[in-house]
Motif scaffolding. Structure first.
Motif, mmCIF file in Angstrom:
data_model
loop_
_atom_site.group_PDB
_atom_site.id
_atom_site.type_symbol
_atom_site.label_atom_id
_atom_site.label_comp_id
_atom_site.label_asym_id
_atom_site.label_seq_id
_atom_site.Cartn_x
_atom_site.Cartn_y
_atom_site.Cartn_z
ATOM 1 N N ASP A 1 -2.234 11.192 9.273
ATOM 2 C CA ASP A 1 -3.029 9.896 9.038
ATOM 3 C C ASP A 1 -2.562 8.492 9.123
ATOM 4 N N GLN B 1 -4.496 6.033 11.665
ATOM 5 C CA GLN B 1 -5.801 5.298 11.476
ATOM 6 C C GLN B 1 -5.328 3.476 11.282
ATOM 7 N N THR C 1 -2.746 0.519 -4.966
ATOM 8 C CA THR C 1 -3.603 0.700 -3.732
ATOM 9 C C THR C 1 -2.678 1.847 -2.993
ATOM 10 N N VAL C 2 -3.365 3.010 -3.026
ATOM 11 C CA VAL C 2 -2.659 4.415 -2.519
ATOM 12 C C VAL C 2 -3.977 5.209 -1.933
ATOM 13 N N ILE C 3 -3.363 5.741 -0.733
ATOM 14 C CA ILE C 3 -4.483 6.602 -0.206
ATOM 15 C C ILE C 3 -3.754 8.133 -0.054
ATOM 16 N N GLU C 4 -4.614 8.929 -0.341
ATOM 17 C CA GLU C 4 -4.130 10.327 -0.329
ATOM 18 C C GLU C 4 -4.328 10.835 1.150
ATOM 19 N N GLY C 5 -3.067 11.203 1.725
ATOM 20 C CA GLY C 5 -2.939 11.604 3.139
ATOM 21 C C GLY C 5 -1.604 11.953 3.493
ATOM 22 N N ARG D 1 0.720 -1.133 -0.037
ATOM 23 C CA ARG D 1 -0.082 0.032 0.037
ATOM 24 C C ARG D 1 0.876 1.226 0.091
ATOM 25 N N VAL E 1 -0.949 10.757 -6.090
ATOM 26 C CA VAL E 1 -1.960 9.827 -5.818
ATOM 27 C C VAL E 1 -2.687 9.206 -6.839
ATOM 28 N N GLN E 2 -3.188 10.247 -7.642
ATOM 29 C CA GLN E 2 -3.954 9.747 -9.041
ATOM 30 C C GLN E 2 -3.149 9.013 -10.175
ATOM 31 N N LEU F 1 -2.766 5.660 -8.531
ATOM 32 C CA LEU F 1 -4.210 4.683 -8.823
ATOM 33 C C LEU F 1 -4.518 4.328 -10.147
ATOM 34 N N LYS G 1 -2.024 15.075 -4.576
ATOM 35 C CA LYS G 1 -3.172 14.480 -5.396
ATOM 36 C C LYS G 1 -2.913 14.095 -6.561
#
Lengths: 377, 198
Positions: free
Chosen positions: B68, B71, B59-63, B41, B50-51, B54, B47
């Motif tokens: 972050d 979590q 599997t990437v989370i913007e943060g 991950r 991240v785009q 993706l 942004k």
């Protein structure tokens, strides 16, 4: 609203126990499909529609004669390419495009069911659509996708059927309707119910339609789908077909004229009672409450891959609420990707031509489909 | 870049669970996916990046790592990687602590501010160093907390963070760092790579 159109539908004979306690059976689900199901049945995508959507995702909607509501996303050579995927979309129960809803004719009375229709929930909608998937004999969907209320259905679907989709893409949604969301929906419902032609929901018996109330409901809701910046840039204080103020209550401003138009075209295609029932279903949606306050528990049985998408200017289902879904998934180590797309178009961004959204969504779906297929080989 | 990826990859056991913090355009993720493990991950603040990730199906989370990482449950990854990003955080110590919570093991790579080419620029030119590895000017650098290999080494010992392996990289030459050669490696390497555990 138009009942004469020949919609594709199946009759669900299995009894469905609703959250309100009532049971329904032999009820219709209207649906539409696009593309071809491959021989392994591994390319099916179930799309869930939003509040005022329907099964006509792509192509021409035969009722409105306009493009399908998600034509930017679904179609040939679109992000969800129907040359490659078999796309299914059903009208939700409670809706007015052929599925079981308040405008369905009760065969014993010959009249519309009206407000004798039972209260339905997002959970009920999803359970009803699962019957369609069984009917189509699809063991496992490649993906479940939807924005707004469609996103809520995505979340509920994975919670209810943890091994029935490989990929879940909830867009611009929430796991529980906020006070503000409920407030706006209540405003819309009150507008409809305040219309003297509503007749406690039995307007069709009197050949009436609470169109004024429904139009006001749509106008108010439409504002919540846009952003302040978007409105200001598109309309500002521009006047409609005149050079100066008229010192009256006509639609002097372009924004007024635009909202009136949105209201008036909406009443031609949508049933007022359906609007009441579906907004109620959204308000009742609280997935974490279904799992005793722990949203993560809704997903702990699933291996489904998630991709959550929000938009910067969406204040109806803001990024923070979408992020809560991501956090719940991360806290159980689920496979989740997330991005907030930059857009001035507000909540409606997911329906519109927002290139970075369309590109990211399409690329992600296609590369994930490839990866999942390669793994299987 | 390639050498760094190889070293990181060699520190990771096969088919383990990996998180790449500050994963950029996903080049390292892609590399590890092809060579080590599918279960990877990413977390990335930009942004656009991240785009890009993706779009590649990653599997990437913007943060933001500073807020972050919380979590993720404790020890939810076998390895957490922080590649050349530590210096860009407001609070690197907090980030290291978060990484050590989330990962059973943590791999940190740092551009070495103690490298002689960097030192010479400040000593002889009297200006903030600009090198191939640190290409920004003082007024536009994202790097808030530059450190040296020696700084990070000392930081780990003072915070009781176990160093399993420390590797120095100069061009494509790889060597181990230990207590006795620390001063020399700190002078002669452009990148330090540390495998640590709390």
């Amino acid at each position: 609203m138009n009942k004469n159109i020949d919609t594709k539908k199946i009759i669900i004979s299995n009894p469905l126990k609703l959250d309100c306690g009532k049971e329904i059976n032999n009820f219709p689900i209207a649906y539409e499909t696009y593309g071809e199901l491959n021989s392994e049945k591994s390319n099916a995508i179930l799309v869930f529609h939003a509040l005022t959507g329907d099964q006509y995702v792509s192509g021409k909607n035969p009722i409105t004669n306009k493009d399908g509501w998600w034509s930017y996303v679904v179609g040939e050579n679109k992000p969800i390419d129907t040359n490659k995927f078999f796309v299914i979309c059903a009208n939700v129960i409670g809706g007015c495009m052929g599925s079981y809803g308040p405008s369905t004719i009760n065969e014993s009375t010959g009249k519309q069911i009206g407000t004798d229709f039972p209260i339905i929930t997002i959970n009920d909608m999803v359970n009803a659509q699962y019957e369609l998937i069984k009917y189509l004999e699809i063991e496992k969907l490649f993906a479940v996708v939807g924005g707004s209320m469609g996103g809520m259905q995505v979340l509920q679907f994975v919670a209810n059927f943890p091994d029935k989709a490989k990929l879940a893409i909830p867009i611009a949604c929430t796991s529980s309707h906020s006070a503000q969301n409920i407030a706006f929906n209540e405003l819309g419902r009150q507008a409809i119910m305040a219309d003297s032609k509503w007749e406690n929901g039995f307007y069709s018996d009197y050949k009436l339609n609470p169109d004024k109330g429904l139009a006001v409901a749509r106008m108010a809701a439409h504002i919540t789908y846009l952003s302040e910046k978007g409105l200001q840039e598109k309309f500002g204080r521009k006047l409609q077909d005149r050079d100066s103020l008229r010192y009256g209550f006509e639609a002097d401003f372009q924004i007024e004229s635009y909202l009136r138009y949105q209201g008036s075209v909406f009443v031609d295609r949508f049933d007022a009672n359906s609007y009441l029932y579906i907004t109620r279903a959204m308000d009742y949606f609280d997935l974490s409450k279904q799992y005793k306050g722990n949203l993560s528990d809704a997903f702990k049985e699933t291996k489904t891959k998630f991709f959550v998408i929000s938009f910067t200017s969406d204040w109806l289902y803001p990024t923070s609420e979408n992020r809560e879904i991501v956090i719940a998934l991360n806290s159980i180590g689920a496979d989740v990707g997330f991005v907030e797309i930059e857009s001035d178009k507000g909540h409606d961004s997911f329906l519109l031509d927002v290139p970075s959204f369309l590109k990211t969504l399409g690329d992600y779906i296609n590369s994930t489909y490839k990866v999942i297929n390669e793994r299987r080989i | 870049m390639k050498e760094e990826f190889n070293i990181i990859s060699n520190l990771i056991e096969e088919n383990t669970r990996v998180l790449d913090v500050g994963c950029g355009n996903g080049d390292l993720m892609k590399f590890l996916q092809e060579n080590k493990t599918k279960d990877i991950r990413g977390l990335e603040i930009s942004k656009e990046k991240v785009q890009n990730c993706l779009s590649k199906g990653l599997t990437v989370i913007e943060g933001n790592a500073e807020s972050d990482l919380k979590q993720f449950p404790k020890s939810s990854f076998d390895y957490v990687i922080l590649s050349q990003t530590l210096q860009a955080f407001l609070n690197p110590e907090l980030v290291i602590n978060e990484l050590l919570k989330v990962g059973k093991k943590v791999i940190v790579t740092i551009p070495n501010f103690g490298y002689w080419r960097v030192r010479l620029q400040l000593l002889f030119k009297g200006t903030m160093p600009v090198t191939e590895n640190l290409p920004h000017e003082w007024y536009n650098t994202p790097n808030l907390h530059m450190c040296t290999i020696k700084d990070f080494y000392n930081f780990c010992s003072s915070k009781n963070i176990k160093i399993f392996k420390s590797i120095a990289l100069k061009k494509s030459r790889i060597s181990e760092i230990n207590k006795s050669n620390l001063n020399y490696k700190n002078l002669d390497s452009h990148l330090g790579i540390f495998l640590i555990e709390s």
